[in-house]
Design an enzyme around this catalytic site. Sequence first.
Site, PDB file in Angstrom:
ATOM      1  N   ARG A   1       0.838  -1.200   0.000  1.00 27.46           N
ATOM      2  CA  ARG A   1       0.000   0.000   0.000  1.00 27.46           C
ATOM      3  C   ARG A   1       0.877   1.255   0.000  1.00 27.46           C
ATOM      4  O   ARG A   1       1.962   1.275   0.595  1.00 27.46           O
ATOM      5  CB  ARG A   1      -0.914   0.025   1.228  1.00 27.46           C
ATOM      6  CG  ARG A   1      -1.940   1.168   1.153  1.00 27.46           C
ATOM      7  CD  ARG A   1      -2.737   1.312   2.428  1.00 27.46           C
ATOM      8  NE  ARG A   1      -3.627   2.471   2.338  1.00 27.46           N
ATOM      9  CZ  ARG A   1      -4.220   3.044   3.363  1.00 27.46           C
ATOM     10  NH1 ARG A   1      -4.021   2.583   4.584  1.00 27.46           N
ATOM     11  NH2 ARG A   1      -4.997   4.100   3.181  1.00 27.46           N
ATOM     12  N   HIS A   2       0.383   2.302  -0.621  1.00 24.96           N
ATOM     13  CA  HIS A   2       1.118   3.563  -0.705  1.00 24.96           C
ATOM     14  C   HIS A   2       1.278   4.219   0.658  1.00 24.96           C
ATOM     15  O   HIS A   2       0.579   3.908   1.629  1.00 24.96           O
ATOM     16  CB  HIS A   2       0.389   4.527  -1.647  1.00 24.96           C
ATOM     17  CG  HIS A   2      -1.001   4.890  -1.161  1.00 24.96           C
ATOM     18  ND1 HIS A   2      -1.227   5.820  -0.163  1.00 24.96           N
ATOM     19  CD2 HIS A   2      -2.210   4.432  -1.528  1.00 24.96           C
ATOM     20  CE1 HIS A   2      -2.523   5.936   0.055  1.00 24.96           C
ATOM     21  NE2 HIS A   2      -3.159   5.095  -0.754  1.00 24.96           N
TER      22      HIS A   2
ATOM     23  N   ARG B   1       0.098   8.789  -5.541  1.00 27.67           N
ATOM     24  CA  ARG B   1       0.484   8.297  -4.213  1.00 27.67           C
ATOM     25  C   ARG B   1       1.083   6.890  -4.289  1.00 27.67           C
ATOM     26  O   ARG B   1       1.990   6.569  -3.516  1.00 27.67           O
ATOM     27  CB  ARG B   1      -0.714   8.348  -3.262  1.00 27.67           C
ATOM     28  CG  ARG B   1      -1.969   7.605  -3.715  1.00 27.67           C
ATOM     29  CD  ARG B   1      -3.126   8.006  -2.811  1.00 27.67           C
ATOM     30  NE  ARG B   1      -4.368   7.287  -3.064  1.00 27.67           N
ATOM     31  CZ  ARG B   1      -5.297   7.675  -3.933  1.00 27.67           C
ATOM     32  NH1 ARG B   1      -5.109   8.763  -4.679  1.00 27.67           N
ATOM     33  NH2 ARG B   1      -6.415   6.990  -4.079  1.00 27.67           N
TER      34      ARG B   1
ATOM     35  N   GLU C   1      -7.226   2.656  -7.070  1.00 28.01           N
ATOM     36  CA  GLU C   1      -8.143   2.473  -5.960  1.00 28.01           C
ATOM     37  C   GLU C   1      -9.584   2.373  -6.473  1.00 28.01           C
ATOM     38  O   GLU C   1      -9.886   2.762  -7.602  1.00 28.01           O
ATOM     39  CB  GLU C   1      -8.007   3.656  -4.981  1.00 28.01           C
ATOM     40  CG  GLU C   1      -8.882   3.583  -3.735  1.00 28.01           C
ATOM     41  CD  GLU C   1      -8.628   2.344  -2.887  1.00 28.01           C
ATOM     42  OE1 GLU C   1      -9.038   1.246  -3.337  1.00 28.01           O
ATOM     43  OE2 GLU C   1      -8.064   2.478  -1.782  1.00 28.01           O
TER      44      GLU C   1
ATOM     45  N   HIS D   1      -3.323   0.409  -3.569  1.00 25.11           N
ATOM     46  CA  HIS D   1      -4.155   1.114  -2.597  1.00 25.11           C
ATOM     47  C   HIS D   1      -4.844   0.120  -1.665  1.00 25.11           C
ATOM     48  O   HIS D   1      -5.046  -1.051  -2.020  1.00 25.11           O
ATOM     49  CB  HIS D   1      -5.194   1.957  -3.324  1.00 25.11           C
ATOM     50  CG  HIS D   1      -4.612   2.818  -4.398  1.00 25.11           C
ATOM     51  ND1 HIS D   1      -4.238   4.123  -4.190  1.00 25.11           N
ATOM     52  CD2 HIS D   1      -4.299   2.530  -5.695  1.00 25.11           C
ATOM     53  CE1 HIS D   1      -3.729   4.620  -5.316  1.00 25.11           C
ATOM     54  NE2 HIS D   1      -3.760   3.668  -6.236  1.00 25.11           N
TER      55      HIS D   1
END
Length: 210
Positions: free
Chosen positions: A11-12, A61, A85, A147
């Site tokens: 995940r970012h 991101r 996302e 995401h």
Amino acid sequence: MTQPRRVVCWRHGQTDWNAEKRFQGHTDIPLNDTGRAQAEHAARLLSALRPDAIVASDLRRAADTAAALSRRTGLPVEHDKGLRERSGGLWEGLTGAEIRERWPEEHARWEIPEGEDLAAVAERVAEAVLRHLAAVPEGGVLVVASHGAALRAGIAHLLGLPAEHRDALGPLDNCAWSVLGPRRHDGDGWRLLEHNAGTLPAEPQLSDDR
């Protein structure tokens, strides 16, 4: 015997909207200073896995999180819209409190007005992971920067979890990762090796529960 490949679902790092608990969806919010530091720290750990390929969502991101690992490994980052996302429809930009106040019933069911169906998210993320994994050699590691909701949905799909059991997977913290490996050495099916980790993934061990 063929060597199993692994997928690191990463995940970012944190954004200002994460800190404010706002629904981001497809809105292209950059990392904040904390998120950039998280990405650099995680990249130092993940580079020790000697990944063979890095792929990321094209949203900044996730792309910038992946770039931190690219700088350490020298690997290019491929960007794939399939790893975006879940679209947040009318909820994008709103805080959780605002969403609960305006759409209490929809929030309870997690049905997003004008948003993306979660089953569709699961399918597109899983398809993107498998497409990029096909280019990774035996015994290799693919790092997927994406995401939280998208990765959970994709992981659940790859594991074969029915929709009503997806919540069995807890959330992913900013810049944490989960690791998937084959259920058997013949590559039939997937298993979850680590979830929401922030330390270096362990080498897979042979066991009698294969």
